[in-house]
Scaffold this motif. Structure first.
Motif, short mmCIF file in Angstrom:
data_model
loop_
_atom_site.label_atom_id
_atom_site.label_comp_id
_atom_site.label_asym_id
_atom_site.label_seq_id
_atom_site.Cartn_x
_atom_site.Cartn_y
_atom_site.Cartn_z
N GLY A 50 28.60 33.22 42.70
CA GLY A 50 29.79 32.35 42.41
C GLY A 50 30.90 32.50 43.85
O GLY A 50 31.44 31.37 43.96
N LEU A 51 30.57 33.60 44.37
CA LEU A 51 31.58 33.68 45.53
C LEU A 51 30.83 32.93 46.83
O LEU A 51 31.48 32.50 47.62
CB LEU A 51 31.25 35.26 46.09
CG LEU A 51 32.25 36.27 45.48
CD1 LEU A 51 31.72 37.68 45.73
CD2 LEU A 51 33.47 36.00 45.81
N GLN A 86 40.23 32.95 49.26
CA GLN A 86 38.65 33.16 48.91
C GLN A 86 38.77 34.22 47.51
O GLN A 86 38.60 35.37 47.35
CB GLN A 86 37.83 34.13 49.87
CG GLN A 86 37.52 33.09 51.15
CD GLN A 86 36.39 32.33 50.66
OE1 GLN A 86 35.33 32.47 50.20
NE2 GLN A 86 36.63 30.87 51.04
N LEU A 133 38.37 34.61 43.35
CA LEU A 133 37.47 34.04 42.42
C LEU A 133 37.80 34.94 41.02
O LEU A 133 37.72 36.17 41.00
CB LEU A 133 35.95 34.28 42.66
CG LEU A 133 34.92 33.54 41.76
CD1 LEU A 133 34.92 32.36 41.67
CD2 LEU A 133 33.71 34.33 42.13
N SER A 145 35.57 35.71 37.31
CA SER A 145 34.39 35.29 36.83
C SER A 145 34.26 36.19 35.58
O SER A 145 35.02 37.04 35.44
CB SER A 145 33.35 35.64 37.78
OG SER A 145 31.70 35.28 37.29
N ALA A 194 39.33 29.69 42.69
CA ALA A 194 38.10 29.02 41.87
C ALA A 194 37.71 30.14 40.91
O ALA A 194 38.05 31.29 40.60
CB ALA A 194 36.97 29.20 42.93
N TYR A 195 36.93 29.29 39.72
CA TYR A 195 36.63 30.15 38.61
C TYR A 195 35.24 29.99 38.33
O TYR A 195 34.65 28.94 38.47
CB TYR A 195 37.37 29.40 37.24
CG TYR A 195 38.95 29.57 37.48
CD1 TYR A 195 39.52 30.72 36.85
CD2 TYR A 195 39.44 28.63 38.36
CE1 TYR A 195 40.83 30.88 37.45
CE2 TYR A 195 40.97 29.07 38.69
CZ TYR A 195 41.88 30.11 38.07
OH TYR A 195 42.80 30.33 38.32
N ALA A 196 34.56 30.83 37.79
CA ALA A 196 32.97 30.92 37.54
C ALA A 196 32.49 31.71 36.41
O ALA A 196 31.87 32.72 36.32
CB ALA A 196 32.19 31.57 38.97
N VAL A 207 37.10 39.06 43.97
CA VAL A 207 36.31 38.71 42.50
C VAL A 207 36.72 39.41 41.44
O VAL A 207 36.80 40.75 41.76
CB VAL A 207 34.73 38.54 42.80
CG1 VAL A 207 34.25 40.00 43.16
CG2 VAL A 207 34.28 37.91 41.27
N LEU A 231 32.19 29.36 45.91
CA LEU A 231 33.67 29.23 46.54
C LEU A 231 33.67 29.31 48.12
O LEU A 231 34.25 28.64 48.65
CB LEU A 231 34.35 30.69 45.94
CG LEU A 231 35.43 31.09 46.57
CD1 LEU A 231 36.54 29.82 46.66
CD2 LEU A 231 36.10 32.50 46.39
#
Length: 269
Positions: free
Chosen positions: A258-259, A125, A127, A129, A151-153, A50, A262
């Motif tokens: 957020g993790l 995995q 991310l 954020s 992914a994006y948070a 992250v 994901l």
């Protein structure tokens, strides 16, 4: 003797590969970042990642003083990385939108490349954020450098001053959290610092992802949040919008959530 010396040097390599961390900055072109690994990491198993972008006028050091946020990630077997914004200010990126100063797209890519050289990363995995202006950076990266993370948070921040016409990086997985009483970055109108409506950002990503159909309400695992998900799309990517009644805030656990989000994304997304 040569064999012994060679073996000794091999033992030193893992430590040399990540000879920086939460107290010693990791230097990269354009700046630096801080990083924290799980306490019980075996120095070999690939880590989740992250990268957290701090808010305006904050810093990696201030971020790391938020132990609950950092530990929320490391307890989930993630490497927690906090990059540095010059003068506390993340700049927009993208053709026709880039602001003067440091090339943020190049800097963030340098950070991610350096992380991957120093630590083994689970590429499924990863991310990005961030909060407020840092969340704006997350939206920019998703739109223009979407290959950097799975992914994006972003939390409480979107595009500023103008929206991009399109997102050239293509479809992305993104989960946004926002307060309906946010007086700094307004949710559905232009904010006091020229932040763009979050709803308009979702319209752009919906087109980019090829969303088909309406959103459906989903459980968030957090009673403060009401979440809607668009998971039917031509691209297979997922968008999620989580709203709460509070203002411009970020409880520490939202980054770790957020993790979790994901981890539960569909396999093909």
């Amino acid at each position: 003797m040569r064999i012994f010396l060679f073996s000794f040097l091999l033992l030193l390599l893992p430590q040399a590969a990540h000879a920086c961390g939460s107290e010693t900055p990791c230097e990269v072109p354009g700046g630096y970042y801080l990083a924290a690994v799980p306490e019980d990491w075996d120095n070999e198993t690939p880590l989740r990642l992250v990268v957290y972008f701090h808010g305006w006028n904050s810093s990696p050091e201030a971020t790391f003083r938020n132990k609950a946020m950092v530990n929320g990630a490391t307890l989930r077997n993630a490497l927690f990385v906090a990059p540095f914004a010059e003068t506390g200010y993340w700049r927009q990126i993208g053709e026709g939108r880039a602001e003067s100063g440091r090339d943020e797209a190049a800097y963030i890519r340098a950070v991610v490349d350096d992380v991957r050289k120093r630590w083994p990363i689970d590429e499924r995995q990863t991310l990005a954020s961030g909060f407020s202006r840092g969340a704006s950076m997350v939206w920019n990266i998703a739109c223009y450098s979407g290959d950097l993370f799975r992914a994006y948070a972003p939390i409480a921040g979107g595009f500023w001053r103008s929206n991009p016409e399109t997102c050239p990086a293509g479809p992305v997985n993104l989960r946004h959290i926002h307060g309906l009483s946010d007086g700094v970055v307004a949710f559905d109108e232009i904010g006091i610092y020229n932040s763009m409506p979050i709803t308009e950002g979702f319209d752009i990503l919906s087109q980019t992802n090829g969303v088909a159909g309406e959103a459906r309400e989903v459980a968030s695992g957090d009673q403060r949040l009401t979440c809607s998900r668009w998971d039917k799309s031509d691209s297979g990517r997922v968008l999620e919008l989580c709203l709460h009644q509070r203002g411009h805030s970020i409880p520490a656990e939202w980054v770790a959530q957020g993790l979790d989000w994901l981890e539960n994304l569909p396999e093909g997304s």
